[in-house]
Motif scaffolding. Structure first.
Motif, short mmCIF file in Angstrom:
data_model
loop_
_atom_site.label_atom_id
_atom_site.label_comp_id
_atom_site.label_asym_id
_atom_site.label_seq_id
_atom_site.Cartn_x
_atom_site.Cartn_y
_atom_site.Cartn_z
N GLU A 1 83.53 -12.93 32.98
CA GLU A 1 84.33 -12.69 31.78
C GLU A 1 83.95 -11.36 31.13
O GLU A 1 82.78 -11.02 31.02
N LYS B 1 94.47 -23.25 27.96
CA LYS B 1 94.84 -22.17 27.06
C LYS B 1 96.27 -21.71 27.36
O LYS B 1 96.55 -21.28 28.48
N TRP C 1 89.60 -31.28 24.39
CA TRP C 1 89.46 -30.20 23.40
C TRP C 1 90.05 -30.64 22.05
O TRP C 1 91.22 -30.99 21.97
N THR D 1 88.91 -16.32 20.85
CA THR D 1 88.41 -17.69 21.04
C THR D 1 89.42 -18.76 20.68
O THR D 1 89.19 -19.94 20.95
N TRP D 2 90.52 -18.38 20.04
CA TRP D 2 91.54 -19.37 19.62
C TRP D 2 92.82 -19.15 20.42
O TRP D 2 93.33 -18.03 20.50
N ASP E 1 87.49 -22.01 21.67
CA ASP E 1 86.60 -21.88 22.83
C ASP E 1 85.16 -22.31 22.53
O ASP E 1 84.41 -22.63 23.46
N LYS E 2 84.76 -22.30 21.26
CA LYS E 2 83.39 -22.67 20.92
C LYS E 2 83.21 -24.17 20.71
O LYS E 2 82.10 -24.63 20.46
N GLY F 1 87.81 -12.68 28.39
CA GLY F 1 88.42 -13.38 29.51
C GLY F 1 88.35 -12.54 30.77
O GLY F 1 87.60 -11.57 30.86
#
Length: 317
Positions: free
Chosen positions: A231, A189, A157, A179-180, A101-102, A252
């Motif tokens: 979020e 995702k 991504w 985040t993963w 996500d970063k 989320g």
């Protein structure tokens, strides 16, 4: 069928925000490089099955021990169903591929280097290599320069393996740190709820677990739980009595899968104080469930030993 590539890669420390980050690509060199796309799997295209994703040094565990990211002669991107993740993209050896996500999709930017890329080895193909696409649209695939090769992207991504996935079909990286996540064929995702309303729940937070139907036991008035408009972020603790020892973060809105560890949960952001969540024993908000009215509590107090997903919500008005 050859494709000319161009792109730039900005690398920073894992988690981002490093002022010493520098551009690591040469756009002209990238544009002059050619990769060949082939429809179907590596096996269907008679590729060298001792190389590429199937090379001995290309497993996630072995890659984590390498001095620099492994550059493959070929990579395979297959739309797959792995455990509760459907669809999710796997490589030619059957290992799930992840997104961070970063990172950034536009322009494609990786923020995972150093120790981060040891834990999350990037999927890198040689400049003159092949890309086998199996159930993946070519238009979704891209590349950013990484070392002497190109890191593959999906939907912009950058994508990675996880060093703790020891065997094909493992999904140990799903939800790590909030985040993963496994990556879908279009770069989304995997395993994330579309954000629809939750079934009815008991707003009083009696602590009694439901049966997965969304109904809470008790005589109190039931209300629906909607996804948050913003979020929410929550810390997961391995030791329920150690408020400082968070072992993971889940973020989320709506249904979010979580790593299956920890014994309690609490807010990571003051904005989440007093907001409800619903914990579930199964992935994708299935199985045994309970509402935590204030968004925190010990799982055992609600009759659930392991939590695999949560619904980050708000009470419907």
């Amino acid at each position: 069928m050859a494709a000319a590539l161009s792109g730039a890669l900005l690398l920073t420390a894992c988690g981002g925000g490093n002022d010493k980050s520098s551009a690591a690509s040469d756009a002209a060199a990238a544009a002059s490089s050619e990769l060949t796309f082939k429809d179907g799997t590596a096996k269907q295209n008679n590729a060298d099955l001792s190389a590429g994703d199937l090379a001995s040094n290309a497993t996630p565990v072995n890659q984590s021990k390498a001095a620099s990211p492994v550059i493959r002669k070929w990579v395979q991107l297959s739309s797959s169903e792995v455990g509760d993740l459907n669809p999710v993209v796997a490589n030619g050896a059957g290992f799930v591929l992840y997104r961070f996500d970063k990172d950034k999709p536009n322009p494609s930017t990786s923020n995972c280097v150093g120790d981060c890329e040891k834990t999350w080895p990037p999927l890198v193909v040689a400049a003159n290599g092949k890309v086998f696409i199996d159930g993946i649209k070519k238009s979704s695939v891209g590349f950013i320069k990484r070392g002497k090769g190109f890191q593959v992207t999906l939907g912009g991504w950058p994508i990675y393996l996880f060093s703790k996935d020891e065997a094909p079909g493992d999904t140990n990286g799903q939800g790590v740190g909030g985040t993963w996540f496994g990556v879908t064929p279009d770069g989304g995702k995997a395993g994330q709820d579309s954000g629809g309303s939750e079934p009815e729940v008991d707003p009083a937070g009696s602590g009694q677990a439901g049966d997965g139907s969304g109904q809470q036991s008790g005589d109190q008035t039931k209300k629906e739980l909607d996804p948050r408009t913003e979020e929410g972020r929550y810390k997961i603790f391995e030791d329920a009595d150690d408020s400082e020892g968070a072992t993971g973060v889940v973020a989320g809105k709506g249904c979010v899968n979580t790593p299956s560890f920890g014994t309690s949960i609490g807010q990571d952001d003051a904005a989440d104080n007093g907001q409800p969540i619903k914990i579930w024993s199964g992935s994708n908000c299935t199985g045994k469930s309970a509402v935590l009215t204030n968004g925190s509590g010990k799982f055992a107090d609600f009759g659930i030993d392991k939590v695999n997903s949560i619904f980050i919500g708000q009470f419907a008005k």
